[in-house]
Scaffold this active site. Structure first.
Site, short mmCIF file in Angstrom:
data_model
loop_
_atom_site.label_atom_id
_atom_site.label_comp_id
_atom_site.label_asym_id
_atom_site.label_seq_id
_atom_site.Cartn_x
_atom_site.Cartn_y
_atom_site.Cartn_z
N TYR A 240 49.34 -1.07 62.04
CA TYR A 240 50.24 -0.77 63.16
C TYR A 240 51.65 -0.76 62.60
O TYR A 240 52.14 -1.78 62.13
CB TYR A 240 50.09 -1.82 64.28
CG TYR A 240 48.84 -1.67 65.09
CD1 TYR A 240 48.86 -0.94 66.28
CD2 TYR A 240 47.64 -2.22 64.68
CE1 TYR A 240 47.71 -0.79 67.05
CE2 TYR A 240 46.47 -2.08 65.43
CZ TYR A 240 46.53 -1.36 66.61
OH TYR A 240 45.39 -1.21 67.35
N HIS A 272 45.76 7.50 64.67
CA HIS A 272 44.79 7.21 65.74
C HIS A 272 45.43 7.21 67.11
O HIS A 272 44.94 7.85 68.04
CB HIS A 272 44.13 5.86 65.47
CG HIS A 272 43.00 5.54 66.39
ND1 HIS A 272 43.18 4.86 67.58
CD2 HIS A 272 41.68 5.83 66.31
CE1 HIS A 272 42.01 4.73 68.18
NE2 HIS A 272 41.08 5.30 67.44
N HIS A 273 46.52 6.46 67.29
CA HIS A 273 47.26 6.53 68.54
C HIS A 273 48.71 6.12 68.33
O HIS A 273 49.05 5.48 67.33
CB HIS A 273 46.59 5.72 69.67
CG HIS A 273 46.67 4.23 69.52
ND1 HIS A 273 45.62 3.46 69.10
CD2 HIS A 273 47.68 3.35 69.75
CE1 HIS A 273 45.97 2.19 69.07
NE2 HIS A 273 47.22 2.09 69.47
N HIS A 343 49.51 3.71 65.18
CA HIS A 343 48.27 3.08 64.68
C HIS A 343 47.63 4.04 63.69
O HIS A 343 47.20 5.14 64.04
CB HIS A 343 47.32 2.80 65.84
CG HIS A 343 45.97 2.30 65.38
ND1 HIS A 343 44.87 2.33 66.20
CD2 HIS A 343 45.56 1.75 64.22
CE1 HIS A 343 43.83 1.83 65.55
NE2 HIS A 343 44.23 1.49 64.34
N HIS A 422 44.53 -1.83 79.92
CA HIS A 422 44.79 -2.63 78.71
C HIS A 422 44.05 -3.96 78.78
O HIS A 422 44.15 -4.70 79.75
CB HIS A 422 46.29 -2.89 78.57
CG HIS A 422 46.64 -3.72 77.36
ND1 HIS A 422 46.65 -3.20 76.10
CD2 HIS A 422 46.96 -5.02 77.23
CE1 HIS A 422 46.98 -4.15 75.23
NE2 HIS A 422 47.16 -5.27 75.90
N HIS A 424 42.40 -6.95 75.50
CA HIS A 424 42.28 -7.17 74.05
C HIS A 424 40.82 -6.99 73.64
O HIS A 424 40.07 -6.28 74.29
CB HIS A 424 42.85 -8.53 73.70
CG HIS A 424 44.35 -8.56 73.73
ND1 HIS A 424 45.11 -9.71 73.61
CD2 HIS A 424 45.26 -7.57 73.89
CE1 HIS A 424 46.39 -9.43 73.68
NE2 HIS A 424 46.50 -8.12 73.86
N MET A 497 43.89 -10.19 77.93
CA MET A 497 44.74 -9.63 78.98
C MET A 497 43.86 -8.81 79.92
O MET A 497 42.76 -8.41 79.57
CB MET A 497 45.84 -8.75 78.39
CG MET A 497 46.88 -9.48 77.58
SD MET A 497 48.20 -8.35 77.05
CE MET A 497 49.34 -9.50 76.28
#
Length: 614
Positions: A240, A272-273, A343, A422, A424, A497
């Protein structure tokens, strides 16, 4: 007489032996031929005029890290079918494409092209719990065209969203885990395919998307590139990368009306993003930084750049805001700094590759009627919300109460046009539903196959109007089968989260609408469980909540009691303004919203129903 009978018996035995041998040979020969329901590719008669999709293939994604296998697709909502086009740059002896719950090679829905050494066949197949592959008795993948072209071998085929075949994957809105593999030698029989011995990979996509045409940008639109500064991609699988960019000096207020990815050519299969975050306006200065987001030496100010401006994931198209709304950028109330996060997924550990990928923002000085805003729904980041260990599924729900929407929303309410889910690593599913008058009215967003490794802003096919007094419930589903200790809520990747960032207009002062269980009731849970397990010396209140969760004895009963607590106990409502302060009112010990009527699961054409039009 005895000799004559004995001779007959020997003849009988001889005939039976050769008959059995012949039958065995027939079975063996048949096993080395393609099953009757597979399609002989050479005999296929193309009929593109009958099957051609209504539009060109607008969605595409590279499947493998080198980009040698590419998937493109289009959606026919009237027919509830997906058209797929698979391109292999260098086809050897076959390929397979599949879908499974989490990207597993087992219990997967497969479509296979294989070569026996003399012929090529195409068929709908499936793998069992041990990975054994079989041709499906119900062939639901329809091959339309198979053709060698200058840039590779193309397969064009289609499949319904739902086939009512228990061995087939149900294609729904949300993340689809795509598995793929290359066959490097002839395959006399499909049943001889061993998925563990072929080169395979995994890619995630949003397969079902809105099919609305892209709007035209205004003539005065400008662009702002937020790009990585010629980064050398680390030769590790996951990185990241963070970069701080300062906006132009004295930039007036504009509206972001569209954004798209800007990927360095050649890096399409590695990037990737990407996300772009606005920093808090109160942070007047942020040091220059370009490096790992996980670097402990990075400037602390990066932690205050959390307001999402743009989010893109591999395979995503350009994101357009509604004609009446735009996201503010610039002006006296805006931050002067934004943070780029890229990412990189580099499983081949490629070294020395440079990258300047990022997001291209399109903005206009001609302000639209409404500012678009973002509200966080779900659970507060706190350890009081926890998931027991060894759980196959465990649900946690966060509430945006009727009291909060009544207080914070204008009379006409707000219109949600997109959202970003979102969690984890333990997150497996997320669902936000709109409740009005105690009845579930419609699903805002749902992903039953959610992955933390694939998070992007998702456009709703139909805007959702939330009125004052409505309730928004966000439920997250977790799996902790691989964990021996409880997982608490928090910011760490091994903590959890449950969030849905809803994008809406007109912008209000509401920034956050989330809950957590009342802490007093949680202490009652600790006291009860400790006494139940014979521990009368409870340390409740003497140590932190995380430590209390780790000290109690976990079994199925403890998990059930915790689940009951979260389902019935009062909650603390965080109905926060943009200034991070609560709206006026009493927000503690609020009753959980009551739902008296829930939505039914949609029925598909093979079940005699139709999909919802959202």
């Amino acid at each position: 007489m005895r000799i004559y009978n004995k001779t007959l018996r020997l003849q009988d035995i001889t005939i039976m032996y050769f008959t059995a041998l012949a039958a065995l040979m027939v079975i063996l020969v048949a096993s080395y031929q393609a099953p009757n329901k597979a399609i002989d590719v050479a005999s296929l008669k193309s009929n593109l005029s009958k099957h051609l999709p209504p539009l060109p293939m607008p969605f595409r994604v590279p499947l493998d890290p080198l980009g040698e296998l590419q998937l493109a697709w289009n959606i026919s909502y009237p027919n509830q079918e997906v058209y797929m086009e698979l391109r292999a740059a260098d086809l050897k002896h076959g390929i397979f494409l599949g879908m499974s719950d989490r990207g597993e090679l087992t219990n997967a829905d497969l479509v296979v092209l294989w070569n026996t050494g003399t012929k090529s066949y195409f068929g709908d197949a499936w793998s069992d719990s041990k990975g054994h592959v079989s041709l499906d008795s119900q062939q639901d993948y329809e091959l339309i065209e198979a053709k060698q072209k200058p840039d590779g071998y193309y397969l064009l085929f289609k499949r319904p969203f739902s086939t009512c075949d228990p061995r087939d994957y149900l294609i729904q809105e949300g993340t689809v885990h795509i598995i793929y593999g290359f066959l490097d030698q002839p395959l006399p029989s499909l049943e001889l395919l061993d998925l563990s011995r072929v080169h395979t990979g995994l890619q995630r996509v949003l397969m079902l998307r809105p099919n609305t045409p892209s709007p035209t940008l205004p003539p005065d639109s400008l662009t702002l590139d937020v790009l990585a500064p010629n980064v050398i991609i680390p030769n590790q699988e996951t990185t990241y990368w963070c970069f701080i960019k300062k906006l132009p000096e004295n930039m007036p207020k504009n509206h972001i009306i569209m954004y798209e990815s800007a990927i360095t050519p050649g890096n399409e299969a590695i990037v990737h993003h990407i996300e772009v975050f606005e920093c808090f306006p109160d942070i007047l200065n942020i040091p220059e930084y370009s490096g790992s987001c996980d670097d402990k030496m990075k400037p602390n100010q990066l932690n205050f750049c959390r307001h999402v401006l743009a989010a893109w994931a591999m395979g995503a198209e350009a994101f357009y805001y509604p004609p009446d709304a735009g996201v503010p950028i610039g002006g006296p109330r805006s931050s002067k700094f934004i943070r780029l996060e890229v990412h990189y997924h580099n499983p081949l550990l490629i070294s020395g590759r440079r990258d300047s990928s990022g997001i291209r923002l399109f903005y206009t000085p001609s302000l639209r009627r409404y500012d678009a805003g973002i509200v966080e729904l779900g659970l507060v980041y706190t350890p009081v919300m926890a998931i027991p260990p060894k759980q196959h599924t465990f649900d946690l729900s966060g509430y945006c109460s009727s009291k909060c929407t009544q207080t914070a929303l204008p009379p006409g309410g707000i219109y949600i046009f997109a959202s970003q889910l979102h969690t984890h690593l333990a997150g497996r599913g997320v669902r936000t539903v709109l409740v009005r008058g105690g009845k579930e009215l419609e699903v805002v967003q749902e992903d039953k196959h959610f992955s933390t490794h694939y998070q992007t802003i998702r456009v709703l096919r139909k805007m959702v109007n939330v009125l004052p007094g409505d309730v928004l419930i966000t439920k997250c589903t977790y799996n902790t089968e691989d964990r021996s200790k409880p997982t608490v809520g928090g910011f760490g990747i091994m903590e959890e989260m449950c969030v849905n960032y809803i994008h809406y207009y007109p912008r209000t002062k509401l920034e956050l609408c989330k809950t957590h269980v009342d802490k007093g009731y949680l202490q009652k849970f600790f006291t009860f469980i400790n006494r139940f397990h014979g521990n009368d010396q409870c340390v409740c209140g003497d140590v932190g909540v995380t430590e209390q969760f780790s000290q109690i004895q976990w079994d199925s009963f403890t998990g059930e009691v915790l689940n009951s607590l979260y389902s019935t106990a009062p909650v603390s409502m965080h109905c926060n303004q943009s200034s991070v302060t609560l709206f006026p009112g009493e927000w503690d010990k609020q009753a959980i919203p009551v739902v008296t009527s829930t939505l039914e699961e949609p029925r598909y054409p093979c079940e005699g129903g139709t999909l919802p039009t959202r």
